[in-house]
Design a protein around this motif. Sequence first.
Motif, short mmCIF file in Angstrom:
data_model
loop_
_atom_site.label_atom_id
_atom_site.label_comp_id
_atom_site.label_asym_id
_atom_site.label_seq_id
_atom_site.Cartn_x
_atom_site.Cartn_y
_atom_site.Cartn_z
N THR A 20 42.07 26.12 33.52
CA THR A 20 43.14 25.38 32.84
C THR A 20 43.29 24.05 33.56
OG1 THR A 20 44.88 26.27 34.25
CG2 THR A 20 44.34 27.54 32.28
N ARG A 21 44.22 23.23 33.12
CA ARG A 21 44.41 21.94 33.78
C ARG A 21 45.19 22.08 35.09
NH1 ARG A 21 49.41 19.17 31.65
NH2 ARG A 21 50.52 20.84 30.58
N HIS A 22 45.61 23.30 35.41
CA HIS A 22 46.35 23.55 36.65
C HIS A 22 45.43 24.22 37.66
CE1 HIS A 22 50.01 22.66 34.43
NE2 HIS A 22 49.57 23.46 33.48
N PRO A 23 45.26 23.63 38.85
CA PRO A 23 44.40 24.26 39.86
C PRO A 23 44.90 25.64 40.24
CG PRO A 23 45.03 22.03 40.52
CD PRO A 23 45.83 22.38 39.31
N GLY A 24 44.00 26.61 40.24
CA GLY A 24 44.35 27.97 40.62
C GLY A 24 44.79 28.85 39.45
N LEU A 25 44.79 28.31 38.25
CA LEU A 25 45.22 29.05 37.08
C LEU A 25 44.06 29.14 36.09
CD1 LEU A 25 47.63 30.40 35.66
CD2 LEU A 25 48.16 28.19 34.65
N ARG B 87 45.31 32.19 41.38
CA ARG B 87 44.65 32.16 42.69
C ARG B 87 45.35 31.11 43.53
NH1 ARG B 87 40.28 29.01 44.75
NH2 ARG B 87 39.39 30.01 46.58
N ALA B 88 46.06 31.56 44.53
CA ALA B 88 46.82 30.67 45.41
C ALA B 88 46.16 30.62 46.78
CB ALA B 88 48.26 31.15 45.54
N LYS C 91 45.44 34.49 47.89
CA LYS C 91 45.99 35.65 47.20
C LYS C 91 45.74 35.46 45.71
CE LYS C 91 49.87 38.47 48.22
NZ LYS C 91 51.20 38.54 48.79
N THR C 92 45.33 36.53 45.04
CA THR C 92 45.11 36.46 43.60
C THR C 92 46.00 37.48 42.91
OG1 THR C 92 43.29 38.03 43.66
CG2 THR C 92 42.72 35.71 43.84
N ARG C 93 46.31 37.19 41.66
CA ARG C 93 47.14 38.10 40.87
C ARG C 93 46.79 37.87 39.41
NH1 ARG C 93 52.94 37.75 42.77
NH2 ARG C 93 52.03 38.93 44.45
N ILE C 94 46.81 38.92 38.63
CA ILE C 94 46.58 38.81 37.19
C ILE C 94 47.89 39.15 36.50
CG2 ILE C 94 45.34 39.74 35.21
CD1 ILE C 94 42.93 40.12 37.02
N LEU C 95 48.34 38.26 35.64
CA LEU C 95 49.59 38.47 34.91
C LEU C 95 49.35 39.35 33.70
CD1 LEU C 95 51.15 34.89 34.90
CD2 LEU C 95 51.65 36.78 36.42
N GLU C 96 50.38 40.06 33.29
CA GLU C 96 50.25 40.91 32.11
C GLU C 96 50.10 40.03 30.86
OE1 GLU C 96 54.65 40.37 32.93
OE2 GLU C 96 52.98 41.06 34.13
N ASN C 97 49.60 40.62 29.82
CA ASN C 97 49.33 39.91 28.58
C ASN C 97 50.62 39.42 27.95
OD1 ASN C 97 47.71 38.84 26.64
ND2 ASN C 97 46.88 40.77 25.91
N GLY C 98 50.56 38.31 27.24
CA GLY C 98 51.72 37.81 26.53
C GLY C 98 52.46 36.70 27.25
N LEU D 9 53.79 32.51 43.73
CA LEU D 9 52.76 33.16 44.54
C LEU D 9 52.42 32.31 45.76
CD1 LEU D 9 50.81 35.59 44.76
CD2 LEU D 9 49.16 34.25 43.44
N LYS D 10 52.34 31.00 45.57
CA LYS D 10 52.08 30.09 46.70
C LYS D 10 53.23 30.12 47.71
CE LYS D 10 48.98 26.81 44.47
NZ LYS D 10 48.77 25.43 44.04
N ALA D 11 54.46 30.14 47.21
CA ALA D 11 55.62 30.20 48.09
C ALA D 11 55.63 31.51 48.87
CB ALA D 11 56.90 30.05 47.29
N GLU D 12 55.29 32.59 48.19
CA GLU D 12 55.22 33.90 48.84
C GLU D 12 54.18 33.89 49.95
OE1 GLU D 12 53.74 38.31 47.52
OE2 GLU D 12 54.89 37.16 46.07
N LEU D 13 53.05 33.29 49.67
CA LEU D 13 51.97 33.20 50.65
C LEU D 13 52.38 32.32 51.84
CD1 LEU D 13 49.11 34.29 50.95
CD2 LEU D 13 48.28 32.30 49.71
#
Length: 177
Positions: A4-9, A20-21, A34-41, A54-58
């Motif tokens: 996407t146009r957003h780095p890490g997305l 991907r943060a 850290k990576t995470r997959i969001l639920e559909n929708g 996710l970046k803040a958490e990291l």
Amino acid sequence: MKKTRHPGLYKLPDGRYRLRATVTCQRTGKLMEKTRILENGKKEGEAVMALQALKAELRHGGKSTGASMRLSVNDYAVQWLEDKATRVRPAVAGQYEYSLGQFVLPRLGDLYVQALTRADVERWVAWAERRTKRNGQLYAKDSVHSWWRVLVAMLRDASAELQLPFDPTYRVRPPRT
């Protein structure tokens, strides 16, 4: 997987988003990921917000900033007692638990640690000075002071550990019963 146009997305073929943060650890200088997959929708805007979270958490060592901002005095007291129990004698740990459970947490436990003010502590001191036993007598000065010492120790540790902007016990006079 599409960028996407957003780095890490990234958008997966099934419509979900992969986050991907990566951040550099402030203490060690190492790169953390850290990576995470969001639920559909989820929409792209929601995915961007989740990526920022996710970046803040990291950045904060695995602790979500939203969760740490909502830490109640009860929750912190449980953590604090667990930590202290490993470093003090069992009798001292028992006294900490008794003082907190009977005299501190019933009055302050539902408040958030970060929202605790000097006025809250002043009100607790006024309450502790007036606290009576079942027979109507005031508690002994030493008893009230022992509750106070436990409260001060816990809140000063919270101030240091959570990097609060101020210590809510600063310049609060101890009970004078």
